[in-house]
Motif scaffolding. Structure first.
Motif, PDB file in Angstrom:
ATOM      1  N   GLY A 101       0.810  -1.219   0.000  1.00  0.00           N
ATOM      2  CA  GLY A 101       0.000   0.000   0.000  1.00  0.00           C
ATOM      3  C   GLY A 101       0.841   1.265   0.000  1.00  0.00           C
ATOM      4  N   ASN A 102       2.167   1.106  -0.102  1.00  0.00           N
ATOM      5  CA  ASN A 102       3.093   2.246  -0.112  1.00  0.00           C
ATOM      6  C   ASN A 102       2.812   3.271   0.978  1.00  0.00           C
ATOM      7  N   PRO A 103       2.800   2.852   2.239  1.00  0.00           N
ATOM      8  CA  PRO A 103       2.576   3.844   3.296  1.00  0.00           C
ATOM      9  C   PRO A 103       3.781   4.776   3.361  1.00  0.00           C
ATOM     10  N   LYS A 104       3.514   6.013   3.771  1.00  0.00           N
ATOM     11  CA  LYS A 104       4.602   6.998   3.824  1.00  0.00           C
ATOM     12  C   LYS A 104       5.498   6.752   5.029  1.00  0.00           C
ATOM     13  N   ILE A 105       4.898   6.143   6.065  1.00  0.00           N
ATOM     14  CA  ILE A 105       5.642   5.949   7.303  1.00  0.00           C
ATOM     15  C   ILE A 105       5.869   4.461   7.536  1.00  0.00           C
ATOM     16  N   LEU A 106       7.099   4.104   7.890  1.00  0.00           N
ATOM     17  CA  LEU A 106       7.378   2.707   8.222  1.00  0.00           C
ATOM     18  C   LEU A 106       7.857   2.644   9.663  1.00  0.00           C
ATOM     19  N   VAL A 107       7.329   1.690  10.398  1.00  0.00           N
ATOM     20  CA  VAL A 107       7.729   1.520  11.792  1.00  0.00           C
ATOM     21  C   VAL A 107       8.262   0.106  11.955  1.00  0.00           C
ATOM     22  N   PHE A 108       9.521  -0.014  12.350  1.00  0.00           N
ATOM     23  CA  PHE A 108      10.137  -1.330  12.521  1.00  0.00           C
ATOM     24  C   PHE A 108      10.548  -1.508  13.977  1.00  0.00           C
ATOM     25  N   ASP A 109      10.024  -2.546  14.606  1.00  0.00           N
ATOM     26  CA  ASP A 109      10.375  -2.809  16.001  1.00  0.00           C
ATOM     27  C   ASP A 109      11.423  -3.915  16.051  1.00  0.00           C
ATOM     28  N   GLU A 110      12.623  -3.564  16.431  1.00  0.00           N
ATOM     29  CA  GLU A 110      13.740  -4.510  16.529  1.00  0.00           C
ATOM     30  C   GLU A 110      13.832  -5.411  15.299  1.00  0.00           C
ATOM     31  N   PRO A 111      14.049  -4.835  14.136  1.00  0.00           N
ATOM     32  CA  PRO A 111      13.955  -5.632  12.906  1.00  0.00           C
ATOM     33  C   PRO A 111      15.083  -6.649  12.726  1.00  0.00           C
ATOM     34  N   THR A 112      16.181  -6.518  13.477  1.00  0.00           N
ATOM     35  CA  THR A 112      17.291  -7.443  13.212  1.00  0.00           C
ATOM     36  C   THR A 112      17.498  -8.459  14.326  1.00  0.00           C
ATOM     37  N   VAL A 113      16.587  -8.490  15.296  1.00  0.00           N
ATOM     38  CA  VAL A 113      16.762  -9.438  16.395  1.00  0.00           C
ATOM     39  C   VAL A 113      16.669 -10.874  15.892  1.00  0.00           C
ATOM     40  N   GLY A 114      17.601 -11.691  16.304  1.00  0.00           N
ATOM     41  CA  GLY A 114      17.542 -13.102  15.962  1.00  0.00           C
ATOM     42  C   GLY A 114      18.064 -13.438  14.576  1.00  0.00           C
ATOM     43  N   LEU A 115      18.661 -12.462  13.897  1.00  0.00           N
ATOM     44  CA  LEU A 115      19.204 -12.753  12.568  1.00  0.00           C
ATOM     45  C   LEU A 115      20.712 -12.962  12.658  1.00  0.00           C
TER      46      LEU A 115
END
Lengths: 235, 317
Positions: free
Chosen positions: B148-162
């Motif tokens: 939906g191409n939102p203007k705002i992106l919110v990422f909560d701890e996106p790299t945990v466990g990688l």
């Protein structure tokens, strides 16, 4: 809302739950039908529909147990709750998904009635339709109840067991109340007895009061479900 | 774009978020930094409408999330700490579901293909999510946020466990997305925010401790305060020397490394880089330095530095 409805319906058939529900429902319906009409030599369907109603004790929880509990456990509810769908939209979508599968299976089970024609005489169609409507409405109320209980826990088993207990209670209330002497208590409890309302339909009466009763029961439980979801947001 | 003002969130008696206010402008990449349990996830949950604040308001693009939830939520793509994936669906089905859920109007097939390309999930597009690795699942979660191409992106701890390679990939992806999105990213890893964000908001104990540009932030936190040294010489003499050295707050011997060589742990006074001076001074006194390692700052150190010492920190809490 449409997205959730379609996903839920598909989800029934991605997992075995949908197949088990349809299979068991149709088997039971076939057996009940054979016993209560063919072997009993009658075209009256009222005892058949009563048996079908009893089978909801196990069958409806099968449909509703995972609707919210699994969503919560796998944290996918975060996706739903942060999407631009209202809580009512979510709840109704899930309710109609369960009700669609239930209603469709019930209608398919009516193919059994074709066996009667010509062999033993004819089915009284208007009575049969009233009874069918009664079963459908009752099923809707139980679906709403199951959904409500599913929204209270993240454990499917608990959702299923509490639903079974609640449905047994609602069906059994009619039997218990007849023994109660206190009139006020008896009348009050009787009011909650789902099976009593069903009997008006089973006599072939189309009763607006009972219709309204079932719709209100369904509405109340769906409303409570929305409140549960809403409350969790404020917890 | 995003405006949080005086957000308070209580869970029973526990105060999870305590009067948090900050604003994020269009196109910014803001890092939300704090140790575990600092209130990051709660704040982001309020921002995305998953939880409601006990008091305070959250506005997305000028729209209050409580008053007009649908309109506000449409502007946000959210990847929670645990990607909310339906494991029994294929990536294609899942993204299609999210597309319908969000009521997106863009041409479906083209839009989803584009997203799959950006999030690099094309290779697994037709596979069931259950069978994907953690890294791929995370990318599917990011793809879902992009629908939906939102203007705002919110990422909560996106790299945990990688694993490290996946972390680099996800960070690069976020940086690429930052070119045409406003992003809020939460993490408890300092290097992560430094690598990706323009601005850093530090939170602990539910309160905002600092809100600075990454450049400012780096300046404050750059001078190493803790050194690991490996020095040849009599242990007692070396220790005495280290402790008397100007700029050293404390020194202790850790272990014997080799014959006549010991390792030491040195804490320096605030804001002063003494590595060169220390090196030459030790050489002059005939204590050869066989190893020197400046220890990176932990998030906890940064908090200490930001609020100026233990006592203050306790007060803040």
């Amino acid at each position: 809302m449409g997205a959730i409805y379609r996903r839920e319906l598909r989800a029934y058939f991605i997992s075995p739950v949908g197949y088990v529900f349809v299979g068991v429902f149709l088997c039971l319906a076939g057996a009940f039908f054979a016993l209560s009409t063919l072997y009993s030599g009658t075209t009256s369907l009222s005892s058949y529909f009563t048996y079908v109603l009893m089978s909801f004790v196990v069958l409806i929880p099968l449909l509703t147990m995972r609707l919210f509990s699994e969503e919560r456990k796998s944290r996918t509810e975060q996706l739903l709750l942060t999407s631009p769908v209202s809580l009512w939209g979510m709840v109704m979508a899930k309710f109609f998904a369960a009700f669609t599968l239930f209603g469709a299976t019930l209608l398919v089970s009516c193919l059994n009635f074709l066996f009667i024609k010509g062999e033993y005489g004819a089915i009284n169609v208007p009575v049969m339709l009233a009874q069918l409507l009664g079963v459908l409405l009752c099923g809707a109320a139980f679906c709403a109840l199951g959904i409500f209980l599913s929204s209270l826990t993240e454990n499917q088993l608990i959702a299923a067991l509490t639903s079974i207990g609640a449905i047994v209670a609602m069906l059994g209330l009619g039997f218990i109340t007849s023994g109660i002497e206190n009139t006020a208590l008896r009348v009050t409890l009787k009011w909650f007895s789902v099976s009593d309302r069903f009997y008006t339909f089973s006599y072939g009466l189309f009763d607006f009061v009972s219709l309204f009763y079932y719709v209100s029961i369904a509405f109340v439980f769906l409303f409570l479900t929305v409140r549960v979801l809403e409350k969790r947001r404020w917890a | 774009m995003i405006e949080l003002s005086h957000i308070v969130k209580r869970f029973g008696d526990k105060l999870a978020v305590d009067d948090v206010s900050f604003a994020v402008g269009e196109g910014e990449i803001v890092g939300f930094l704090g140790p575990n349990g600092a209130g990051k996830t709660t704040t982001l949950s309020i921002l995305t409408g998953y939880l409601s604040a006990t008091s305070g308001t959250a506005k997305i693009g000028g729209v209050d999330i409580l008053e007009h939830p649908a309109e506000a939520k449409r502007q946000i793509g959210f990847l929670p700490e645990y990607a909310p994936l339906y494991l029994d669906m294929t990536v294609e089905e899942y993204l299609g579901f999210v597309y319908e859920l969000k009521g997106v109007k863009l041409p479906r097939a083209a839009h989803l293909c584009e997203i799959a390309a950006v999030a690099r999930v094309e290779d697994v597009y037709r596979r069931v999510i259950k069978n994907l690795s953690k890294g791929y699942r995370q990318r599917v979660g990011i793809a879902a946020a992009l629908v939906g191409n939102p203007k705002i992106l919110v990422f909560d701890e996106p790299t945990v466990g990688l694993d490290p390679a996946q972390i680099v990939e996800i960070r690069n992806l976020i940086r690429t997305l930052g070119r045409d999105h406003t992003i809020i990213l939460s993490t408890h890893i300092l290097s992560e925010v430094q690598a990706v964000c323009d601005r850093i908001v530090v939170i602990d104990g539910g309160k905002i401790l600092a809100d600075k540009s990454t450049a400012e932030f780096v300046e404050i936190t750059q001078a190493p305060t803790r050194l690991n040294l490996r020095i040849e010489g009599e242990q007692a003499d070396v220790l005495r020397f280290l402790r008397s050295f100007n700029g050293v707050k404390s020194a202790e011997a850790l272990a014997r490394a080799e014959e006549g060589v010991y390792t030491y742990f040195v804490q320096t006074a605030e804001g002063k880089d003494i590595r060169r001076d220390l090196f030459f001074a030790l050489a002059e006194h005939d204590f050869p330095v066989l190893g020197m390692e400046a220890l990176g700052m932990s998030v906890e150190d940064i908090f200490l530095r930001l609020v100026g010492g233990d006592d203050n920190r306790k007060e803040v809490r």
